[in-house]
Write a protein that holds these residues in place. Structure first.
Motif, PDB file in Angstrom:
ATOM      1  N   GLU A 170       0.826  -1.202   0.000  1.00 54.78           N
ATOM      2  CA  GLU A 170       0.000   0.000   0.000  1.00 54.78           C
ATOM      3  C   GLU A 170       0.866   1.261   0.000  1.00 54.78           C
ATOM      4  O   GLU A 170       0.600   2.214  -0.748  1.00 54.78           O
ATOM      5  CB  GLU A 170      -0.903  -0.013   1.233  1.00 54.78           C
ATOM      6  CG  GLU A 170      -1.908   1.119   1.271  1.00 54.78           C
ATOM      7  CD  GLU A 170      -2.826   1.016   2.479  1.00 54.78           C
ATOM      8  OE1 GLU A 170      -3.087   2.069   3.085  1.00 54.78           O
ATOM      9  OE2 GLU A 170      -3.251  -0.104   2.805  1.00 54.78           O
ATOM     10  N   SER A 171       1.916   1.273   0.799  1.00 55.13           N
ATOM     11  CA  SER A 171       2.830   2.424   0.843  1.00 55.13           C
ATOM     12  C   SER A 171       3.590   2.566  -0.468  1.00 55.13           C
ATOM     13  O   SER A 171       3.786   3.681  -0.956  1.00 55.13           O
ATOM     14  CB  SER A 171       3.820   2.268   1.994  1.00 55.13           C
ATOM     15  OG  SER A 171       3.158   2.275   3.226  1.00 55.13           O
ATOM     16  N   ASP A 172       4.004   1.437  -1.046  1.00 55.84           N
ATOM     17  CA  ASP A 172       4.701   1.484  -2.339  1.00 55.84           C
ATOM     18  C   ASP A 172       3.799   2.088  -3.410  1.00 55.84           C
ATOM     19  O   ASP A 172       4.237   2.920  -4.207  1.00 55.84           O
ATOM     20  CB  ASP A 172       5.137   0.083  -2.772  1.00 55.84           C
ATOM     21  CG  ASP A 172       6.296  -0.469  -1.960  1.00 55.84           C
ATOM     22  OD1 ASP A 172       6.944   0.295  -1.218  1.00 55.84           O
ATOM     23  OD2 ASP A 172       6.545  -1.684  -2.080  1.00 55.84           O
ATOM     24  N   GLU A 173       2.536   1.680  -3.421  1.00 54.92           N
ATOM     25  CA  GLU A 173       1.597   2.192  -4.418  1.00 54.92           C
ATOM     26  C   GLU A 173       1.336   3.676  -4.208  1.00 54.92           C
ATOM     27  O   GLU A 173       1.262   4.443  -5.168  1.00 54.92           O
ATOM     28  CB  GLU A 173       0.281   1.411  -4.369  1.00 54.92           C
ATOM     29  CG  GLU A 173      -0.658   1.748  -5.495  1.00 54.92           C
ATOM     30  CD  GLU A 173      -0.041   1.605  -6.879  1.00 54.92           C
ATOM     31  OE1 GLU A 173      -0.312   2.475  -7.741  1.00 54.92           O
ATOM     32  OE2 GLU A 173       0.726   0.651  -7.098  1.00 54.92           O
ATOM     33  N   GLU A 174       1.243   4.114  -2.956  1.00 52.59           N
ATOM     34  CA  GLU A 174       1.056   5.537  -2.680  1.00 52.59           C
ATOM     35  C   GLU A 174       2.260   6.332  -3.176  1.00 52.59           C
ATOM     36  O   GLU A 174       2.111   7.396  -3.780  1.00 52.59           O
ATOM     37  CB  GLU A 174       0.849   5.769  -1.184  1.00 52.59           C
ATOM     38  CG  GLU A 174       0.658   7.234  -0.843  1.00 52.59           C
ATOM     39  CD  GLU A 174       0.446   7.505   0.633  1.00 52.59           C
ATOM     40  OE1 GLU A 174       0.379   8.701   1.001  1.00 52.59           O
ATOM     41  OE2 GLU A 174       0.367   6.547   1.423  1.00 52.59           O
ATOM     42  N   LEU A 175       3.457   5.819  -2.925  1.00 57.24           N
ATOM     43  CA  LEU A 175       4.677   6.486  -3.380  1.00 57.24           C
ATOM     44  C   LEU A 175       4.664   6.604  -4.902  1.00 57.24           C
ATOM     45  O   LEU A 175       4.905   7.690  -5.448  1.00 57.24           O
ATOM     46  CB  LEU A 175       5.905   5.696  -2.922  1.00 57.24           C
ATOM     47  CG  LEU A 175       7.253   6.291  -3.259  1.00 57.24           C
ATOM     48  CD1 LEU A 175       8.226   6.037  -2.131  1.00 57.24           C
ATOM     49  CD2 LEU A 175       7.793   5.688  -4.540  1.00 57.24           C
TER      50      LEU A 175
END
Length: 70
Positions: free
Chosen positions: A14-19
């Motif tokens: 989820e954090s990777d996708e937000e980045l």
């Protein structure tokens, strides 16, 4: 000095996708880091791991004055 509450926190999908989404939208490194509550160094390092191009400033790159000729 700003205390980062996510210091040492692992990156997840989820954090990777937000980045990815934030950089694709044209956000700058300081903005992304602040929004994700992570250091600029952590965000830049993770972006490099994910092969995501990072913009750290609005400064435009110069082509040395060699533009198209009329």
């Amino acid at each position: 000095m700003i205390k980062r509450t996510r210091h040492g926190a692992r990156w997840d999908e989820e954090s990777d996708e937000e980045l990815r989404r934030r950089f694709a939208a044209g956000e700058l490194l300081p903005e992304v880091a602040r929004a994700m509550n992570r250091s600029q160094e952590a965000v830049r390092t993770r972006a490099n791991v994910l092969h995501v191009p990072v913009r750290s400033s609005t400064r435009r790159r110069s082509n040395g004055g060699a533009g198209p000729q009329p």
